[in-house]
Design an enzyme around this catalytic site. Structure first.
Site, PDB file in Angstrom:
ATOM      1  N   GLY A 106       0.839  -1.183   0.000  1.00 12.32           N
ATOM      2  CA  GLY A 106       0.000   0.000   0.000  1.00 12.32           C
ATOM      3  C   GLY A 106       0.880   1.240   0.000  1.00 12.32           C
TER       4      GLY A 106
ATOM      5  N   GLN B 150       2.775   9.977   1.007  1.00 15.09           N
ATOM      6  CA  GLN B 150       4.056   9.292   1.192  1.00 15.09           C
ATOM      7  C   GLN B 150       5.032   9.578   0.053  1.00 15.09           C
ATOM      8  OE1 GLN B 150       2.214   5.233   2.193  1.00 15.09           O
ATOM      9  NE2 GLN B 150       4.105   5.209   3.366  1.00 15.09           N
TER      10      GLN B 150
ATOM     11  N   CYS C 220       5.793   0.067   7.703  1.00 13.28           N
ATOM     12  CA  CYS C 220       5.411   1.211   6.874  1.00 13.28           C
ATOM     13  C   CYS C 220       6.603   1.642   6.040  1.00 13.28           C
ATOM     14  CB  CYS C 220       4.954   2.361   7.772  1.00 13.28           C
ATOM     15  SG  CYS C 220       4.463   3.836   6.858  1.00 13.28           S
ATOM     16  N   LEU C 221       6.375   1.889   4.750  1.00 14.85           N
ATOM     17  CA  LEU C 221       7.470   2.315   3.874  1.00 14.85           C
ATOM     18  C   LEU C 221       8.058   3.646   4.323  1.00 14.85           C
ATOM     19  CD1 LEU C 221       5.938   1.391   0.386  1.00 14.85           C
ATOM     20  CD2 LEU C 221       7.698   0.128   1.649  1.00 14.85           C
TER      21      LEU C 221
ATOM     22  N   HIS D   6      -4.633   1.260   7.324  1.00 12.61           N
ATOM     23  CA  HIS D   6      -3.302   1.868   7.446  1.00 12.61           C
ATOM     24  C   HIS D   6      -3.147   3.026   6.453  1.00 12.61           C
ATOM     25  CE1 HIS D   6       1.254   1.387   7.998  1.00 12.61           C
ATOM     26  NE2 HIS D   6       1.165   2.162   6.925  1.00 12.61           N
ATOM     27  N   GLU D   7      -3.575   2.794   5.211  1.00 18.60           N
ATOM     28  CA  GLU D   7      -3.419   3.834   4.177  1.00 18.60           C
ATOM     29  C   GLU D   7      -4.364   5.010   4.407  1.00 18.60           C
ATOM     30  OE1 GLU D   7      -0.849   3.645   2.438  1.00 18.60           O
ATOM     31  OE2 GLU D   7      -0.468   1.560   2.975  1.00 18.60           O
TER      32      GLU D   7
ATOM     33  N   HIS E 224      -2.959   7.299   6.833  1.00 16.99           N
ATOM     34  CA  HIS E 224      -1.954   8.194   6.248  1.00 16.99           C
ATOM     35  C   HIS E 224      -2.613   9.459   5.697  1.00 16.99           C
ATOM     36  CE1 HIS E 224       1.949   6.331   6.463  1.00 16.99           C
ATOM     37  NE2 HIS E 224       1.567   5.206   5.875  1.00 16.99           N
TER      38      HIS E 224
HETATM   39 ZN    ZN Z   1       2.499   3.395   5.888  1.00 16.84          ZN
END
Ligand code: ZN
Length: 195
Positions: free
Chosen positions: A46, A51, A95-96, A137-138, A141
């Site tokens: 995701g 991000q 998380c990226l 999660h997304e 963000h």
């Molecule tokens: Zn994340």
């Protein structure tokens, strides 16, 4: 298509509420393709638009590597809203934007989400298992929230060093990163004033 650097903790754009998308443009379609490529390159499942530094209510998701989701096409969620949730589950999230940290987070195990797909068609979708997890999660963000915001002060105290290094841009990953803007100037200043 091009690969975009992923913004890391604690870049201001990741703490800001994102803006709703009002119209379909060529630029938006291009951005969606770039986000897909960037997510896949980082082995992510995701990626939210903020991000990669765009403060827009847009996220891409691909859970097709997971059991039960082999047939699920990559998803594009424009202006997504959670309209219902059910149950509870614990899952170790990463998380990226917060490389190298994985922690258990409790969330509803099923969610209903309303969004526009990339063709601006209104979609209502229910997700469970990993899909429910990533969607939440997304969408977090897009509201300026990280998964680590759910951790207790006690748990966070163990991550303090890692997180403060990350804030200073002292961080590495196997995909391109964009550390917080203040990190470089701060370390320069620090050097200049060190005696
Ligand atoms: Zn994340």
């Amino acid at each position: 298509m091009s690969l975009l650097p992923i913004y890391t903790f604690d870049h201001p754009v990741l703490r800001k509420e994102t803006a709703k998308i009002k119209e379909d443009t060529g630029e938006l379609q291009h951005l969606i393709d770039d986000m897909m490529e960037t997510m896949h390159n980082a082995n992510g499942i995701g990626l939210a638009a903020n991000q990669i530094g765009k403060s827009l209510a847009l996220t891409v998701i691909d859970v097709s590597d997971f059991d039960d989701f082999e047939d699920t096409e990559p998803l594009v969620l424009i202006n997504p809203v959670i309209i219902g949730s059910h149950g509870e589950s614990v899952f170790e999230e990463g998380c990226l934007s917060v490389p190298g940290i994985r922690e258990d987070v409790v969330r509803p195990s099923e969610v209903g989400v309303k969004f526009l797909d990339r063709y601006f068609k209104e979609v209502e979708m229910e997700g469970d298992k990993i899909l429910a997890r990533v969607m939440q999660h997304e969408i977090d963000h897009l509201h300026g929230k990280y998964f680590i915001d759910y951790l207790s002060a006690f748990k966070l105290s163990f991550l303090k060093n890692k997180l403060s290094k990350m804030k200073k841009g002292e961080i590495e990953a196997d995909y391109p990163l964009a550390p917080p803007p203040s990190s470089k100037t701060k370390s320069k200043k620090g050097k200049a004033t060190r005696m």
